[in-house]
Structure formats: structure tokens, C-alpha cells
Design an enzyme around this catalytic site. Structure first.
Site, PDB file in Angstrom:
ATOM      1  N   LYS A  21       3.028   5.676 -13.559  1.00  0.00           N
ATOM      2  CA  LYS A  21       2.034   6.641 -13.075  1.00  0.00           C
ATOM      3  C   LYS A  21       0.885   6.902 -14.055  1.00  0.00           C
ATOM      4  CE  LYS A  21       3.914   8.135  -9.074  1.00  0.00           C
ATOM      5  NZ  LYS A  21       3.203   8.352  -7.794  1.00  0.00           N
ATOM      6  N   SER A  60       6.491  17.457  -9.158  1.00  0.00           N
ATOM      7  CA  SER A  60       7.570  17.817 -10.080  1.00  0.00           C
ATOM      8  C   SER A  60       8.058  16.561 -10.775  1.00  0.00           C
ATOM      9  CB  SER A  60       8.726  18.458  -9.309  1.00  0.00           C
ATOM     10  OG  SER A  60       9.155  17.576  -8.304  1.00  0.00           O
TER      11      SER A  60
END
Lengths: 396, 396
Positions: free
Chosen positions: B81, B113
Site C-alpha cells: 500500500k 483500519s
């Protein structure tokens, strides 16, 4: 095992000779760097943290450490033990008369429930030699199956060393199989030492080319490795390996002989598993250990042949020991920060670098601001993953 | 996020442009091979094994597969990511007027999260930009601490997507922060796609030099990679990536445009988490998903922008899905055989290669005895190690 009269002298050259044999059968395992753990190792702890430890009252040391991990957990069978096993069987095959006397059919035997069992089974299969492995009846099924998976004949025994040795002797008597001990033999030591040669070479190339082992420019804390003015300018300054029977530690020490690289041993302290450290300090080898340390690969006393290298020839510069709690804390860090599966025994050297103030003070004193490039051996990765959570939580 | 008007066209060239930016901030993660798993993937299962599955009654496929793993679990923050996050912030910084308008101080915001939260927090810190991360109150403390550890301002919300979006909008209104979504934006897709370029290059070099990524001669099943006569002779034939929102899958598909390398997506099937597969087959994107699959990174529906690449432009050649049981079985194999810590989502592509008979038949048909060199993306390694045992045992 080949007769002692056939072994090469215990020297760096002999480790190089063993490497020529072993490298055709084992992985040249990767060496990896880790920014986060190097920074952590280079950060002094606090006076408060030391309060609860054996270092209470000390001023926290300020070592500078660049860590280089030799990943023998990625080795065949998941541990360094294949190195010694392949070399031992090579030497055995060369022993005059062994082959002609039906040696391959008579086979080899050992007693082990751990990595040595699988290592010997694999090396025997690839050399066309029969292997008998004596394992305690209480061994976990996964280990039994893995050993059988390499084609070995598994024979059960009781779990004390007396019971295991009795069964082993019986196998020798009945089959003529040759005993291959897990560490206390020069051939095993020379075989394990080959990982030390690779580690030295891998770090040196990495620093010389300014490229880390993953092929990216050295940066962060590692950038300084190329600009050292003292110590081993273009490579490792020191290596720490785990020490159980001492086969790997003594082999790696031999691989560093004359290079200027210092070698240290790391042990668990739980229930006196730090026999080599205590022996090193008292001047006398301690021949028995009975410990259930979480570092289950290191529950054995150091062997006679390893001891001659570690202590008598002083090729090991010092021994350090850490608690089981420190070992498990380290293991959690390795999983979380390095994404590596390692067994508890493999974490002991890093635990020394992170938590042993004796070692950390030594680095501060010897290396100053320039710091050390420190090799750490991840000796193996064979752990029951189903039980990992409990293990890390400290529930034995 | 930068305005859509400023984004580059969705093409391989644009992924290359993104790589020039991203490579200065992220690791060129290693690519590793694995003999055992390649052999396992190349071994047909039995009719009996298929009996209990959705493939009952089939003749087991006989694919030949050489697996190449791109280890984004070893990426910064432990997942791919960061690639998208760094590229998105780079593009934002270049947006006319953003900097002058106090953009860095106003900051960026996202709700997550998971890995995107930490990725954005890290990228923001290194660019001197404020980051606000909206996390459900029920997030585990380790994730909250990790996100705060990167200097982000953590704001709590309820756990439904409606509640999370409401809080996010409030942050935007109050601070002027720019929203950086986890996947549904061209800049994120191009950023994630950079791992595809590296994977192609790493495998090609490895095959061309006959040396595996660890520096050892290609051998065993991998020796055949250098002797192919058809397919992509000197490199990968196909890549499978996990598919959640589709940012990585579409980015990797773009990175392969025009190369002849086929790209496939892998999803969990549990409780309908295979929305992209079902959409791909029905011809219409499915906009909502509600699944508690163990592959927690893949519980989201595929986004509009990724869909345009995956389905409308047909840059993805097929979608496959596997059960949670297959994912966990695969995860155990990765821990035991590769000694790698991976999160469940990361195991989905390998689970497809091992257990999906549709995929395996396709490989058999298309590649024959020569087989495929198949790239698999280990997308991340962020898993609560304390809970690993339970997870692997299938206790959710």
C-alpha cells in the site's frame, strides 16, 4: 561418521574445502538487512527498563549496530544442519574401504528429534545411503512424518539421553550403521562453518557495491557501512551465532580465523542452558545440561571438539546469555518487523544484540560512533505454527 | 487526492512514470522462488480430494508451474500500500495551487483500519504533510499504535462504512484535508502497479542470468524456465494478484499491457467476497460486499476506476476465487515451507494456483508440458502474531 584420522585440520582453509563440497547440495541462503531492527539495536534502553533486569543500576550502553541476518531458516529442511550432514556423508564416502564394505547399505544412524534428524535423512537419501533415526516416542507427529518423508527409517526410544543412546547402539550393533552425531565431530563443525564464509562474502559484496542484498542502494543506517575508517572496513566486524552443542559456533569461528572478524556465542540462560558461557568463564567445559529453555535447539552441552576451538584456541571472543522472556520478545519482533518465521533458538543472537548490556557496552567501547557491522545467524525456522501464538505469549 | 484532471492516462508508460517517483521511497522487494511449492503446484491432486470440493467429478488438472513470489510483505509498513500512498501524495504536491493554499498543513485524510492507514501515515510524514486517519473504535490497539507511531492524528468512528464516512467528511469540512481513498483512484492504481514492473524485471533478469534471486544457479524445476520455446520465453507468462478494491490488480494489469503477460485476479469466495469475479462473469460491477472472510484485506467491493481496467478494457484475463479453508491451508504452507510471515489476503493467489481446478486446467491447456512461469504477489504480512495459531487452526 568418518574416522577422526581422516578429518582435515580445524582451520579456515578446511572450512573452504568443505564449502566446495557443501555448496552443491545446499542453498546459498540470503543475507538480509533491516533498518528498523538496526535502529532499535542502536537505541540505548532506559535506566527504568534496566531496573527489572540483571543489569539494574547500569548506565544504558550506546552501541551503534548495523545488523546483517544470515537466513539459514530458508535453508533446505529449514535449518543450517544440512551443511554438516552433507559434508559428513561426503567424508564418510571417501573413507577408505567404507563403500567397498557395503557402507551405503549398512547406512548411518543418529538420535535426534530435531533438525539434525531431518538433515541427516535428506543428505543420506541424496547420497543413496540408508538412514536410521532414533526419535523419542513423544516426538510430535509432524517431526516424525517429516523425517520419514525424507525416506529415513524411524526407530522409537524413550526420551532420556540414556534410553536414546541405548537404542542407537543397538541399531549400530544390528546393522553396522555408522553414527553421525549432531555436533561433536570436526566434519560437522567444518560443514556448519561454511555458512560463515558465505555470510562474510555476502556482506562484503553488499558493502563494496553499495547495494543491499535485495538489490537496492544501501541507505539509512546502512549507508555508513561503506564509510568506515577502522575495523573491518569493507565487511563484517563481528558475528554472533547461537550455541547449543557448539558445532555451528566453532565452525563459524574457524571460518573467521585470521580475518579480524570477532565471533561471539549466544545461549539461553534458563535453567543453566548457558553451559558454554559458564564454562568459558570458569575455564572448564560443563559436560551436562538439563534445561527446558524455549530455545529447544540449544538444550545441549557444548561438545569436546567444538570446545577446543571455542575456548582452548580462543577463536570465540566471548559468550553471552539471555532469558527466555528476551528470546520470545525478540521472536515477536522478528515476525512483526522482518516477516520471517524463525524458531526460538534462532532468535538468541539478536536477543543478545538487543538486550544484553554486557555485549552492548562492549560494542560501544570497541566500535564507538562508527559502530559495527554485525552478522547474526538465523539458524532455523522449524517451529510448530499451530502453537506459535501460545509460544509468543510465553505459555510453554 | 489530486484532482482527476491531473492524472496520467491509465497505461504501462504511466506506471513506469509512477515507478520513477515511487522507487525512491519504497523497497524494491525481493522475488523468491520455492522448489517445494512449485512441485506441489505441479502435482495433480486426486479424484478423492476433489470429491469434497466444488470440483467434484473432474479429472484433476496437470499444470506445470514455476512460482515466483513478489514479497511485498517485506515492503515498508509490511504491505504494497505504500506504493500508492507515496505516488498519490507526490501527485497531490504537484497539483497547481495545493502547496500555496497551505495543503501540507491542511493535510490528508482517509478511513482505514488496515494497511492503507499506515501507508498514508508514513507517506504523509515523509512528505511533511499532516495525516488524519479515521479508525473504528474497535480497532486493535497494535494497529492504532502503529498508525500513531507514524505521526498520524487518529480519529475514532463507529465501524460501519456509513459511520466512518460521516466522520471522514467532518474532518474534511473542519480541516480542509484532502481525502486519499485506498484504491478507487488512478494515482493509487498506477502507484500499486509499480510492483508489477519490478516483478517482471526481476524474473526476467533471473532467468536470463540463470541465477535465482538469492544468487544461486537456477535448478530443479526452475532450470526449465531458461529453456522455454513458447510463451514469454525469458520471463513471466502470467501474474496472479489478490483483488479487494482492485487497486493493485488493475495497476499490475496496466504494468503488463502489451507485454504478453496474462494477469489474473484472486478473491476469497466466503460470504460473497468474490464480487469482482461475479461481476466479471455477469458483466456488471457489484458495488457492495458484506463478508467476514479471513482474508480481511479483501472484504471490499472492486472500485469504479479499477473496474474500467479489469473488466471494461479486459486487461485482466480472468478472476478466480477460493474458500477460507483453502486460504488458511495455503497460509500454513507458506509459514512452514517458505518461512515467511504473510497475512491471509496475501495467500489467496497461491491458493488459486494450488487448489483452483479452473485455473489449473487453464494452465495445463495453455502451457502444456513447458508450463508457466507464474508471478504471485505476497501483498502483505501484517497479521497479529499472537493470534496466528488460532487463525491457522481455523478458529476465527
Amino acid at each position: 561418521m568418518a574416522a577422526l584420522s581422516t578429518t582435515l585440520p580445524l582451520s579456515r582453509d578446511s572450512v573452504c574445502a568443505a564449502h566446495k563440497v557443501v555448496k552443491n547440495h545446499v542453498h546459498r541462503t540470503p543475507v538480509v538487512t533491516n533498518q528498523t531492527l538496526s535502529e532499535l539495536a542502536s537505541t540505548p534502553t532506559t535506566v527504568e527498563n534496566l531496573e527489572k533486569t540483571r543489569f539494574a543500576g547500569r548506565t544504558p550502553a550506546k552501541p551503534v549496530l548495523r545488523l546483517w541476518f544470515k537466513c539459514e531458516n530458508l535453508q533446505r529442511i529449514g535449518a543450517f544442519k544440512v551443511r554438516g550432514a552433507f559434508y559428513a556423508l561426503h567424508k564418510l564416502s571417501e573413507e577408505p574401504g567404507w563403500l567397498e564394505g557395503g557402507g551405503k547399505e549398512k547406512g548411518v544412524v543418529t538420535h535426534s528429534s530435531g533438525n539434525h534428524a531431518q538433515a541427516l535423512a535428506l543428505a543420506a537419501r541424496e547420497n543413496g545411503i540408508k538412514a536410521h533415526i532414533v526419535m523419542p516416542e513423544i516426538s510430535i507427529p509432524a517431526k516424525i512424518n517429516a523425517t520419514r518423508g525424507y525416506g529415513a527409517n524411524v526407530i522409537f526410544s524413550g526420551s532420556t539421553s540414556v534410553e536414546r543412546e541405548a537404542v542407537t547402539e543397538k541399531v549400530v550393533a544390528e546393522t553396522g550403521a555408522r553414527l553421525v552425531p549432531p555436533y561433536d565431530h570436526p566434519d560437522i563443525m567444518l560443514g556448519q562453518g561454511t555458512l560463515g564464509l558465505e555470510l562474510q562474502d555476502q556482506v562484503e559484496s553488499s558493502i563494496a557495491s553499495h547495494v543491499n542484498p535485495a538489490g537496492q542502494a544501501l541507505r539509512g543506517v546502512y549507508a555508513a557501512a561503506a564509510n568506515k575508517t577502522k575495523g573491518n572496513k569493507e565487511g563484517l566486524d563481528a558475528i554472533i551465532t547461537p550455541c547449543g552443542g557448539g558445532g555451528m559456533l566453532s565452525g563459524v569461528a574457524l571460518s573467521c580465523e585470521g580475518t579480524g572478524i570477532k565471533v561471539f556465542g549466544a545461549e539461553p540462560s534458563y535453567q543453566g542452558a548457558d553451559d558454554a558461557k559458564r564454562g568459558y568463564e570458569s575455564g572448564e567445559r560443563i559436560p551436562t545440561v538439563s534445561s527446558l529453555t524455549v530455545a529447544d535447539g540449544l538444550r545441549t552441552p557444548v561438545g569436546v571438539h567444538p570446545w577446543s576451538v571455542i575456548f582452548e584456541r580462543r577463536l570465540v571472543s566471548g559468550m553471552f546469555s539471555v532469558t527466555d522472556e528476551e528470546i520470545l520478545k525478540t521472536m515477536k519482533l522478528v515476525y512483526e518487523r522482518m516477516k520471517m518465521v524463525v524458531e526460538p533458538s534462532a532468535c538468541v543472537p539478536l536477543a543478545v544484540a538487543l538486550f544484553d548490556e554486557d555485549f552492548r557496552s562492549l560494542v560501544e567501547k570497541e566500535a564507538g560512533e562508527e559502530g559495527w557491522d554485525l552478522g547474526l545467524v538465523f539458524s532455523g525456522g522449524n517451529v510448530a505454527v499451530d502453537a506459535l501464538g501460545k509460544l509468543i505469549a510465553g505459555e510453554k
